[in-house]
Write an enzyme that holds these catalytic residues in place. Structure first.
Site, PDB file in Angstrom:
ATOM      1  N   GLU A   1      -2.271   0.033  -4.647  1.00  0.00           N
ATOM      2  CA  GLU A   1      -1.556  -0.044  -3.274  1.00  0.00           C
ATOM      3  C   GLU A   1      -1.613   1.627  -2.985  1.00  0.00           C
ATOM      4  O   GLU A   1      -1.107   2.257  -3.624  1.00  0.00           O
ATOM      5  CB  GLU A   1      -0.333  -0.590  -3.211  1.00  0.00           C
ATOM      6  CG  GLU A   1       0.476  -0.441  -1.979  1.00  0.00           C
ATOM      7  CD  GLU A   1       1.686  -1.120  -1.981  1.00  0.00           C
ATOM      8  OE1 GLU A   1       2.310  -1.776  -2.779  1.00  0.00           O
ATOM      9  OE2 GLU A   1       2.257  -1.220  -0.708  1.00  0.00           O
TER      10      GLU A   1
ATOM     11  N   ASN B   1      -1.233  -0.497   3.610  1.00  0.00           N
ATOM     12  CA  ASN B   1       0.115  -1.217   4.452  1.00  0.00           C
ATOM     13  C   ASN B   1      -0.021  -0.964   5.956  1.00  0.00           C
ATOM     14  O   ASN B   1      -0.526   0.038   6.583  1.00  0.00           O
ATOM     15  CB  ASN B   1       1.349  -0.431   4.128  1.00  0.00           C
ATOM     16  CG  ASN B   1       1.728  -0.617   2.656  1.00  0.00           C
ATOM     17  OD1 ASN B   1       2.421  -1.747   2.406  1.00  0.00           O
ATOM     18  ND2 ASN B   1       1.630   0.353   1.844  1.00  0.00           N
TER      19      ASN B   1
ATOM     20  N   GLU C   1      -1.607  -5.354   3.799  1.00  0.00           N
ATOM     21  CA  GLU C   1      -0.088  -5.635   3.505  1.00  0.00           C
ATOM     22  C   GLU C   1       0.913  -5.536   4.712  1.00  0.00           C
ATOM     23  O   GLU C   1       0.805  -4.212   5.219  1.00  0.00           O
ATOM     24  CB  GLU C   1       0.337  -5.040   2.479  1.00  0.00           C
ATOM     25  CG  GLU C   1      -0.456  -5.075   0.878  1.00  0.00           C
ATOM     26  CD  GLU C   1       0.415  -4.584   0.113  1.00  0.00           C
ATOM     27  OE1 GLU C   1       1.878  -4.109   0.247  1.00  0.00           O
ATOM     28  OE2 GLU C   1      -0.088  -4.631  -1.396  1.00  0.00           O
TER      29      GLU C   1
ATOM     30  N   ASP D   1       4.081  -8.853   2.975  1.00  0.00           N
ATOM     31  CA  ASP D   1       4.887  -7.978   1.996  1.00  0.00           C
ATOM     32  C   ASP D   1       6.444  -8.245   2.018  1.00  0.00           C
ATOM     33  O   ASP D   1       6.597  -9.032   2.810  1.00  0.00           O
ATOM     34  CB  ASP D   1       4.517  -6.362   2.605  1.00  0.00           C
ATOM     35  CG  ASP D   1       4.780  -5.423   1.482  1.00  0.00           C
ATOM     36  OD1 ASP D   1       5.065  -5.948   0.457  1.00  0.00           O
ATOM     37  OD2 ASP D   1       4.272  -4.403   1.762  1.00  0.00           O
TER      38      ASP D   1
ATOM     39  N   GLU E   1       6.279  -7.186  -7.136  1.00  0.00           N
ATOM     40  CA  GLU E   1       6.346  -5.683  -7.196  1.00  0.00           C
ATOM     41  C   GLU E   1       7.622  -5.482  -7.551  1.00  0.00           C
ATOM     42  O   GLU E   1       8.730  -6.238  -7.497  1.00  0.00           O
ATOM     43  CB  GLU E   1       5.901  -4.986  -5.848  1.00  0.00           C
ATOM     44  CG  GLU E   1       6.740  -5.274  -4.708  1.00  0.00           C
ATOM     45  CD  GLU E   1       6.513  -4.749  -3.488  1.00  0.00           C
ATOM     46  OE1 GLU E   1       5.525  -3.835  -3.503  1.00  0.00           O
ATOM     47  OE2 GLU E   1       7.169  -4.866  -2.434  1.00  0.00           O
TER      48      GLU E   1
END
Ligand code: C2E
Ligand code: CA
Ligand code: CA
Length: 399
Positions: A177, A234, A266, A296, A353
């Protein structure tokens, strides 16, 4: 290297003293105070790595102290102690996490050496963060203006850290990520929560996202030109207003010769989408072009069940607040279990996560959770370090 330090706040001097002795026997430099006023003075002087806070105190209680610590952007790790029941302790922990504090866990009184050791480890342990996370733990809060952000964009001061994602079952690296940081010329590394909301409100999120995508796709194409692993990026819900976005992003992937199937987008705060119909069209177009979509922070107020059903997601990310509490909270474990089942019943990949220890990873594995990400596996790190990490891990797994 200096030993790690603990500052203890407990209105009962006998308890404070006992925790200090225990901490010292674990190799920490430890000090205890009984009054909040003294605590904040000592905090500025000592800059401790860890703070233990009694929840129930006559002047300011532990919850109030944590709120003040959050206002100061305190980055010390916090241990909450109390003789109260586990549900109250867990609620306090949740409140602290929601304030953005870094919580190591809760500990019931009377405090034993074993319990404290389990939470904080040894005082002499090397707990250095990679350079990318380095910043003053007690850095003063500073105002950021729109002009500051515009200047930072013009000077290309935004950089990326990459955090690995692994498959729970095999431990294999399946992706990264990309997480943005602002390399401020005077302030050091500024973390995204301190500037992303401002960029969103100042109308600068789109140019920022563009720089982030370009930089990370370039790194990705150079470091991993083959068909593995994936790159997660993101996207702010506020960006989902430009129907051209799908074309722009595809063009960028083409430029760097990256298959769109290897890119995961995300989305957080799906409930805050500006135009629900347009965002549905846009996300569907992205999916049609091959990009994967991930919801997310699932389980928080921002990523709702309605959006999960309505939008073409291929992955759910269990919010880290549940995952981080899993070892101590049966409620959190129940939520994670339900999300894994829900995700699988909808044919989605589930990522957890915020995995901070082996116990949590083992638990996720026992649930059949697909992927994991968190400090226990690796912290976000600069691009080059991320490539080295993959190599070292490969050797570790095959050895
Ligand atoms: P997020 O998307 O939920 O990202 C995960 C955050 O959890 C990251 O914080 C990461 O460093 C942190 N994290 C990962 N593992 C652990 C763990 O085991 N324990 C703990 N305590 N934390 C862990 P970071 O980098 O500070 O990012 C915060 C948020 O800022 C992100 O949350 C995301 O919403 C936003 N953000 C970051 N990069 C970007 C970006 O490029 N674009 C946009 N729009 N938002 C971004
Ligand atoms: Ca994310
Ligand atoms: Ca998240």
């Amino acid at each position: 290297m200096a030993n790690r330090s603990i500052l203890i706040l407990d209105d009962d001097a006998a308890v404070g003293q006992t925790i200090q002795w225990i901490a010292e026997s674990l190799g920490f430099e430890a000090e205890f105070v009984i009054r909040p006023e003294e605590f904040f003075q000592r905090l500025d002087r000592m800059c401790p790595d860890i703070i233990t806070i009694d929840l129930v105190m006559p002047e300011l209680d532990g919850v109030e102290i944590m709120r003040l610590l959050a206002e100061r952007k305190c980055r010390a790790k916090i241990v909450i102690s109390s003789g109260m029941g586990s549900r109250v302790l867990e609620a306090a922990q949740r409140s602290a996490l929601e304030h953005g504090l870094s919580i190591l866990g809760v500990i019931s009184k009377p405090i034993s050496k074993e319990a404290l050791h389990l939470l904080v480890g040894d005082g002499s342990e090397c707990d250095q963060l990679p350079w990318i996370e380095e910043q003053s733990a007690y850095g003063e809060v500073f105002e950021i203006t729109r002009q500051d952000l515009q200047n930072a964009l013009d000077r290309h001061e935004f950089i990326l850290a990459y955090q690995p994602k692994i498959e729970c079952r095999s431990g294999l690296t399946v992706g990264f990520e990309a997480l943005v940081r602002w390399k401020h010329p005077d302030r050091g590394i500024v973390m995204p929560n301190d500037f992303i909301p401002l960029a969103e409100n100042a109308g600068l999120i789109d140019p920022l996202t563009e720089q982030i995508f370009e930089q990370s796709l370039e790194w990705f194409s150079q470091s991993f030109p083959q068909s593995n692993p994936k790159l997660s990026l993101n996207i702010s819900a506020k960006s989902l207003v430009d129907i051209q976005m799908a074309d722009n992003l595809s063009a960028l992937c083409q430029r760097f010769q990256i298959d769109t199937e290897r890119v995961v987008l995300e989305l957080t705060e799906t409930s805050a989408m500006v135009d629900p119909i347009l965002s549905l069209d846009l996300l569907t177009r992205l999916r049609v072009k091959g990009f994967h979509l991930s919801i997310d922070d699932f389980g928080t107020g921002f990523s709702s069940m309605v959006q999960l059903v309505r939008l073409p997601f291929s992955e759910i990310k269990v919010d880290r607040s549940f995952v981080m509490q899993a070892p101590h909270s049966s409620e959190s474990r129940s939520v994670i279990k339900s999300i894994v089942e829900l995700g699988h019943s909808l044919g989605l990949l589930v990522t957890a996560e915020g995995v901070e220890n082996l116990k949590t990873l083992d638990y996720l594995n026992s649930l059949g959770c697909d992927l994991a990400q968190g400090y226990f596996i690796a912290r976000p790190m600069p691009g080059e370090a991320a490539c080295n990490w993959v190599e070292q891990r490969k050797q570790g797994i095959s050895a």
